[in-house]
Design a protein around this motif. Structure first.
Motif, mmCIF file in Angstrom:
data_model
loop_
_atom_site.group_PDB
_atom_site.id
_atom_site.type_symbol
_atom_site.label_atom_id
_atom_site.label_comp_id
_atom_site.label_asym_id
_atom_site.label_seq_id
_atom_site.Cartn_x
_atom_site.Cartn_y
_atom_site.Cartn_z
ATOM 1 N N ILE A 24 -7.201 87.207 113.044
ATOM 2 C CA ILE A 24 -6.588 86.151 112.229
ATOM 3 C C ILE A 24 -6.514 86.582 110.765
ATOM 4 O O ILE A 24 -5.469 86.467 110.121
ATOM 5 N N LYS A 112 2.544 83.606 111.372
ATOM 6 C CA LYS A 112 1.795 82.520 112.004
ATOM 7 C C LYS A 112 2.300 82.293 113.429
ATOM 8 O O LYS A 112 1.510 82.111 114.351
ATOM 9 N N MET A 113 3.623 82.339 113.612
ATOM 10 C CA MET A 113 4.194 82.167 114.953
ATOM 11 C C MET A 113 3.760 83.314 115.877
ATOM 12 O O MET A 113 3.440 83.104 117.042
ATOM 13 N N GLU A 114 3.736 84.520 115.321
ATOM 14 C CA GLU A 114 3.282 85.673 116.106
ATOM 15 C C GLU A 114 1.804 85.521 116.475
ATOM 16 O O GLU A 114 1.399 85.827 117.603
ATOM 17 N N TYR A 116 0.215 82.731 116.916
ATOM 18 C CA TYR A 116 0.144 81.739 117.993
ATOM 19 C C TYR A 116 0.321 82.417 119.356
ATOM 20 O O TYR A 116 -0.380 82.089 120.314
ATOM 21 N N ASN A 117 1.250 83.341 119.436
ATOM 22 C CA ASN A 117 1.503 84.039 120.704
ATOM 23 C C ASN A 117 0.417 85.051 121.033
ATOM 24 O O ASN A 117 0.040 85.214 122.188
ATOM 25 N N PRO A 120 -3.581 82.422 121.390
ATOM 26 C CA PRO A 120 -3.215 81.004 121.574
ATOM 27 C C PRO A 120 -4.221 79.988 121.032
ATOM 28 O O PRO A 120 -3.833 78.875 120.665
ATOM 29 N N VAL A 122 -5.379 79.843 118.255
ATOM 30 C CA VAL A 122 -5.006 79.538 116.873
ATOM 31 C C VAL A 122 -4.182 78.247 116.800
ATOM 32 O O VAL A 122 -4.284 77.483 115.851
ATOM 33 N N GLU A 123 -3.381 77.996 117.848
ATOM 34 C CA GLU A 123 -2.636 76.729 117.880
ATOM 35 C C GLU A 123 -3.605 75.554 117.908
ATOM 36 O O GLU A 123 -3.370 74.531 117.264
ATOM 37 N N LYS A 124 -4.690 75.692 118.645
ATOM 38 C CA LYS A 124 -5.706 74.636 118.684
ATOM 39 C C LYS A 124 -6.304 74.450 117.290
ATOM 40 O O LYS A 124 -6.494 73.323 116.831
ATOM 41 N N PHE A 126 -4.989 75.052 114.311
ATOM 42 C CA PHE A 126 -4.076 74.380 113.385
ATOM 43 C C PHE A 126 -3.748 72.957 113.845
ATOM 44 O O PHE A 126 -3.468 72.093 113.007
ATOM 45 N N ARG A 127 -3.826 72.683 115.129
ATOM 46 C CA ARG A 127 -3.650 71.306 115.606
ATOM 47 C C ARG A 127 -4.794 70.437 115.099
ATOM 48 O O ARG A 127 -4.584 69.343 114.579
#
Length: 194
Positions: A24, A112-114, A116-117, A120, A122-124, A126-127
């Protein structure tokens, strides 16, 4: 070392392995922003999400009459974002200005989108952070509708003393949604009762 504070912030929300934390961090770039310089100006597209390492920022808009309206301040261990501009790539309605010499870590939207892929979880992360930010916005909105200006002032200086100490009265009044003159009256009244 420059990423230690970011790692500590992440640990408040989720647990990661050391390798995941390093991954990250590799997506963030350090940047120094001098006092009074802007990270974002109205009308431009916000290409980064920022994490404050040192210093203090003001996030504000300027209305058609030229009045500044402050949405929030961000100091050490806070995140900086214009979510609409960052996610939708729309011209921003906001300005992000350094109130003192500051250091930030920035992540580009594409990175950031990369991330996330690639990772995964990392989406949690930022959520969870987005939900907490939404709660804070909701609480502020409720305070703005249910508290007097004087009560909002006291709440601000008691909740964020380290930020309040760095601000001018004009910046505080802009955040509270009152005139500088009215804030002066509140402060004079309080000094008489102390």
């Amino acid at each position: 070392m420059k990423y230690d504070l970011l790692k500590q912030n992440i640990k408040k929300h989720i647990q990661l392995s050391d390798a995941e934390e390093e991954l990250i961090c590799n997506y963030f770039e350090p940047k120094v922003i001098q006092k009074r310089n802007f990270l974002l100006t109205q009308g431009s597209i916000y290409k980064y999400e920022g994490f404050v390492l040192e210093g203090c920022f003001r996030v504000f808009t300027i209305d058609k009459k030229g009045n500044e309206n402050t949405l929030y301040f961000a100091s050490k261990d806070w995140w900086l974002i214009d979510i609409d501009s960052f996610m939708n790539q729309n011209p921003s309605d906001l300005n992000i200005q350094a109130l003192e010499d500051s250091k930030v870590l920035l992540i580009k939207r594409a990175d950031k989108m990369e991330l996330y892929n690639t990772l995964p979880v990392v989406e949690k992360l930022f959520r969870i952070m987005s939900q907490k930010a939404l709660v804070a916005w909701q609480r502020r909105l409720i305070r703005n509708h249910s508290l007097t200006a004087e009560e909002r002032y006291h709440h601000f200086i008691q909740t964020y003393p380290e930020i309040a100490s760095k601000l001018t009265d004009r910046q505080i009044s802009s955040y509270l949604g009152i005139t500088h003159e009215f804030l002066s009256k509140i402060k004079r009244k309080n000094s008489k009762t102390e």
